[in-house]
Design an enzyme around this catalytic site. Structure first.
Site, PDB file in Angstrom:
ATOM      1  N   GLU A 150       0.835  -1.198   0.000  1.00 11.34           N
ATOM      2  CA  GLU A 150       0.000   0.000   0.000  1.00 11.34           C
ATOM      3  C   GLU A 150       0.874   1.254   0.000  1.00 11.34           C
ATOM      4  O   GLU A 150       1.824   1.369   0.760  1.00 11.34           O
ATOM      5  CB  GLU A 150      -0.936   0.010   1.210  1.00 11.34           C
ATOM      6  CG  GLU A 150      -1.928  -1.149   1.217  1.00 11.34           C
ATOM      7  CD  GLU A 150      -2.929  -1.109   0.058  1.00 11.34           C
ATOM      8  OE1 GLU A 150      -2.996  -0.082  -0.642  1.00 11.34           O
ATOM      9  OE2 GLU A 150      -3.635  -2.116  -0.131  1.00 11.34           O
ATOM     10  N   ARG A 167     -18.136   0.181   5.091  1.00  9.88           N
ATOM     11  CA  ARG A 167     -19.246  -0.435   4.351  1.00  9.88           C
ATOM     12  C   ARG A 167     -19.921  -1.515   5.190  1.00  9.88           C
ATOM     13  O   ARG A 167     -21.102  -1.800   5.041  1.00  9.88           O
ATOM     14  CB  ARG A 167     -18.710  -1.025   3.040  1.00  9.88           C
ATOM     15  CG  ARG A 167     -19.753  -1.631   2.125  1.00  9.88           C
ATOM     16  CD  ARG A 167     -19.145  -2.134   0.823  1.00  9.88           C
ATOM     17  NE  ARG A 167     -18.058  -3.088   1.011  1.00  9.88           N
ATOM     18  CZ  ARG A 167     -18.221  -4.361   1.400  1.00  9.88           C
ATOM     19  NH1 ARG A 167     -19.409  -4.838   1.653  1.00  9.88           N
ATOM     20  NH2 ARG A 167     -17.179  -5.161   1.544  1.00  9.88           N
ATOM     21  N   CYS A 178      -8.274  -1.477   7.980  1.00 11.01           N
ATOM     22  CA  CYS A 178      -6.885  -1.553   7.513  1.00 11.01           C
ATOM     23  C   CYS A 178      -6.325  -0.168   7.210  1.00 11.01           C
ATOM     24  O   CYS A 178      -5.223   0.169   7.635  1.00 11.01           O
ATOM     25  CB  CYS A 178      -6.775  -2.465   6.288  1.00 11.01           C
ATOM     26  SG  CYS A 178      -6.903  -4.202   6.748  1.00 11.01           S
ATOM     27  N   HIS A 234      -1.500  -5.468   2.187  1.00 15.25           N
ATOM     28  CA  HIS A 234      -2.688  -6.321   2.111  1.00 15.25           C
ATOM     29  C   HIS A 234      -2.284  -7.666   1.509  1.00 15.25           C
ATOM     30  O   HIS A 234      -1.544  -7.703   0.521  1.00 15.25           O
ATOM     31  CB  HIS A 234      -3.759  -5.680   1.220  1.00 15.25           C
ATOM     32  CG  HIS A 234      -4.781  -4.894   1.975  1.00 15.25           C
ATOM     33  ND1 HIS A 234      -4.999  -3.543   1.748  1.00 15.25           N
ATOM     34  CD2 HIS A 234      -5.670  -5.258   2.956  1.00 15.25           C
ATOM     35  CE1 HIS A 234      -5.982  -3.127   2.554  1.00 15.25           C
ATOM     36  NE2 HIS A 234      -6.398  -4.144   3.285  1.00 15.25           N
TER      37      HIS A 234
HETATM   38  N1  PCA Z   1      -8.872  -6.482   6.373  1.00 19.66           N
HETATM   39  C1  PCA Z   1      -9.809  -5.393   6.568  1.00 19.66           C
HETATM   40  C2  PCA Z   1      -9.794  -5.107   8.040  1.00 19.66           C
HETATM   41  C3  PCA Z   1      -9.087  -6.251   8.679  1.00 19.66           C
HETATM   42  C4  PCA Z   1      -8.484  -6.985   7.572  1.00 19.66           C
HETATM   43  O1  PCA Z   1      -7.717  -7.947   7.694  1.00 19.66           O
HETATM   44  C5  PCA Z   1      -9.498  -4.197   5.692  1.00 19.66           C
HETATM   45  O2  PCA Z   1      -8.933  -4.359   4.598  1.00 19.66           O
HETATM   46  O3  PCA Z   1      -9.811  -3.074   6.086  1.00 19.66           O
END
Ligand code: PCA
Length: 231
Positions: A85, A95, A148, A182
């Site tokens: 990211e 959401r 996140c 991510h």
């Molecule tokens: N993914 C979510 C929140 C926790 C996670 O592992 C996100 O992308 O916000």
């Protein structure tokens, strides 16, 4: 801190959310707990998938471990690649409800703070090195607006504050660097979701994170090559 001094890499992952029994971000973090690389030891901490509480847990971990490098992980179900990211934004817009039933809409992560922060990980060098190992990786320009992005923003705000404080105290350690990654679904999650959702096996995700840490510790200046997107 000299390069030879022992230091800590803080790796965080999230608890499961949205009725899923597992979250690969925590499974990967847990798999690397105690791993040593270049004089650094990884310490893994699980964060609640809850606005506010996640940032408090991160603060506690930062105070406990005083890491020189911080990498927060989260699941992005449906993405095919490990996503480095680039930018955290000062916005919560949920959401779905978090694990405490909260669903903030268009509120600031930190009221009055800057609109955004960039990752201070060498994201392009990391993508280059992951791909060289045959691992799926890409720069991502949005971490979303859920927990996140919230933790990514909270982390970068905290690191920016630390850096500003360190600048006024000559001789203190170099400011910690950090960012957010991510990870994709695990195969069993993708099978549950169906529809041919992409996934990456846990061992491969762990291999990717070891490569991320190696590069992040070794590379101070990111490489300059395009990873831009037209839309
Ligand atoms: N993914 C979510 C929140 C926790 C996670 O592992 C996100 O992308 O916000």
């Amino acid at each position: 801190m000299s390069d030879a001094a022992p230091h800590t890499v803080l790796l965080t992952g999230f608890e499961p959310f949205e009725r899923d029994p597992v979250n690969p971000s925590w499974e990967v973090a847990r798999a690397l707990d105690g791993w040593q690389q270049g004089g650094a030891t990884v310490r893994s901490v699980q964060l609640p998938c809850v606005f506010g509480k996640a940032a408090q847990a991160l603060d506690a971990a930062l105070a406990q471990w005083r890491p020189s490098l911080v990498i927060c992980l989260g699941l992005a179900g449906g993405r095919a690649e490990v996503s480095l990211e680039r930018v955290a934004i000062n916005l919560d817009d949920a959401r779905i409800a978090d694990n405490a039933g909260q669903q903030p809409v268009d509120t600031a992560v930190v009221p009055g703070a800057p609109a955004a922060y960039f990752s201070t990980l060498p994201i392009k060098a990391i993508v280059r090195d992951l791909r060289a190992e045959g691992l799926p990786a890409a720069v991502s320009n949005t971490a979303g607006t859920f927990v996140c992005n919230h933790i990514f923003y909270a982390l970068m705000h905290r690191l920016a504050q630390q850096a500003a404080g360190a600048a006024t105290l000559p001789g203190t350690a170099a400011p910690a660097r950090g960012g957010f990654i991510h990870v994709p679904y695990l195969p069993e999650q993708a099978a549950r979701v169906g529809g041919g959702a992409p996934s990456v096996a846990l061992d491969t995700q762990a291999q990717a994170l070891r490569a991320v840490i190696r590069t992040a510790l070794a590379v101070r200046e990111d490489v300059r090559e395009t990873a831009g997107q037209l839309h």
